[in-house]
Scaffold this active site. Structure first.
Site, PDB file in Angstrom:
ATOM      1  N   ASP A  56     104.798  56.801  15.346  1.00 41.50           N
ATOM      2  CA  ASP A  56     104.787  55.411  15.752  1.00 41.50           C
ATOM      3  C   ASP A  56     105.974  55.243  16.709  1.00 41.50           C
ATOM      4  OD1 ASP A  56     104.035  52.630  15.647  1.00 41.50           O
ATOM      5  OD2 ASP A  56     105.818  52.324  14.416  1.00 41.50           O
ATOM      6  N   ASP A  58     107.648  51.677  18.150  1.00 46.91           N
ATOM      7  CA  ASP A  58     108.574  50.577  17.894  1.00 46.91           C
ATOM      8  C   ASP A  58     109.148  50.685  16.484  1.00 46.91           C
ATOM      9  OD1 ASP A  58     108.150  48.763  20.365  1.00 46.91           O
ATOM     10  OD2 ASP A  58     106.118  49.189  19.686  1.00 46.91           O
TER      11      ASP A  58
END
Length: 338
Positions: A56, A58
């Site tokens: 992932d 952010d």
């Protein structure tokens, strides 16, 4: 939080699982799933046994426009060790190309577009496969979503601000509809409005042949300093409520996003690590798909939340427990030294 349901667990070996460890597959002998700090020899074993890592972005690699300390160096060493690095994000406000440019700008290893799997790209891919030739999508989203649809060859009505087509509800119900529209696609839309909600509903009232698709259900987007803004999930819920239908979600925790990765690369789930900061998206998808799951505490999840799920007898809460955790991706650097 995304809707929880018991997931299919993989009881086979996962990347780097120490010999004799039950790991976090299905519960064995009545024991609950447990999350351990990834460090020392265990870290070297886990990383050594993996050939693919899904990240992932952010809260894991960066916050806003600043890379998290040590993250770029850790990914650089993983790339130098021959690991395949892919990026899986529910954020639909950037194209694959834009994510590649941001990775480069922040000092991460170069990433070709085919290594980036954003929800905008995955939604375009889904509609390209699901819609009949010539069918179009009504889009509640931004320029990146439109760009990915255009790249995939999916006709669509351009997003942007919309106004009600008259002063009264009768006018709103008679506004022209495009006969080619066979899907409503909901992503992050800063111009979301009652006018757009009305149009989306009218397309969906045509019947089940008009698909309802959404990029993700993330209901809140955290910002620096403890602030937050509403996420795409809020918009999805509004459309679902009006239409009295449930959207097909292409992003995490739906395994469709992992299936997109697996269709592009020869992925062995047992040798793949999912690295994320959210339990109900990153970790749940990884556990559902039989991956080794690694939580980083630089994002939205706290260790206290993990402990709460560990202590629960609820299968849905147990499915949110990762295999391992680190304070940050930089914690992996000692295990990656020559």
């Amino acid at each position: 939080m995304a809707a929880l349901r018991p997931c299919r667990h993989n009881n086979g070996p996962r990347a780097g699982r120490p010999k004799g460890s039950a790991g976090n597959g299905a519960r064995r002998g009545g024991s609950a799933r447990r999350c351990r700090r990834l460090e020392g020899e265990a870290a070297r074993a886990v990383l050594g046994a993996a050939d693919t890592l899904l990240f992932d972005c952010d809260g894991v690699l960066w916050r806003g426009e600043a890379a998290l300390g040590g993250a770029a160096a850790a990914l650089g060493r993983l790339a130098a060790a021959g690991k395949r690095l892919c990026y899986v994000t529910n954020n639909s406000s950037r194209t694959r190309q834009a994510y590649g440019e941001k990775l480069r700008r922040l000092g991460f290893p170069p990433a070709a577009p085919r290594h980036v799997f954003g929800s905008a790209y995955c939604a375009a891919r889904f509609l390209r496969q699901a819609l009949p030739p010539g069918a179009a999508a009504y889009v509640l989203g931004g320029p990146a979503l439109a760009a990915e649809l255009r790249e995939a060859g999916v006709p669509h009505l351009q997003p942007g601000p919309a106004a009600l087509p008259g002063p009264a509800p009768a006018d709103w119900a008679r506004a022209p509809l495009d006969p080619a529209v066979r899907a409503v696609l909901v992503g992050f839309d800063e111009h979301f409005s009652y006018a757009k909600l009305c149009q989306a509903l009218r397309y969906l009232l045509r019947g089940p042949d008009c698909l309802l698709v959404a990029t993700n259900r993330d209901h809140r987007l955290p910002l620096e300093g403890g602030a937050a803004i509403p996420g795409t999930g809020c918009l999805v819920k509004a459309v679902e409520t009006a239409a009295e239908r449930e959207a097909f979600i292409v992003g995490k925790p739906n395994r469709y996003m992992f299936d997109c990765v697996a269709s592009e690369f020869d992925i062995d789930p047992a040798r793949t690590i999912m690295v994320g900061d959210r339990l109900d998206t990153d970790i749940l998808m990884g556990n559902t798909c039989g991956l080794t799951t690694l939580l980083t505490l630089t994002g939205v999840t706290t260790l206290e939340e993990v402990k709460g799920h560990e202590e629960s007898d609820c299968p849905a809460r147990q499915s949110l427990v990762p295999d391992y955790y680190v304070d940050s991706i930089a914690d992996l650097l000692p295990a990656l030294e020559d």
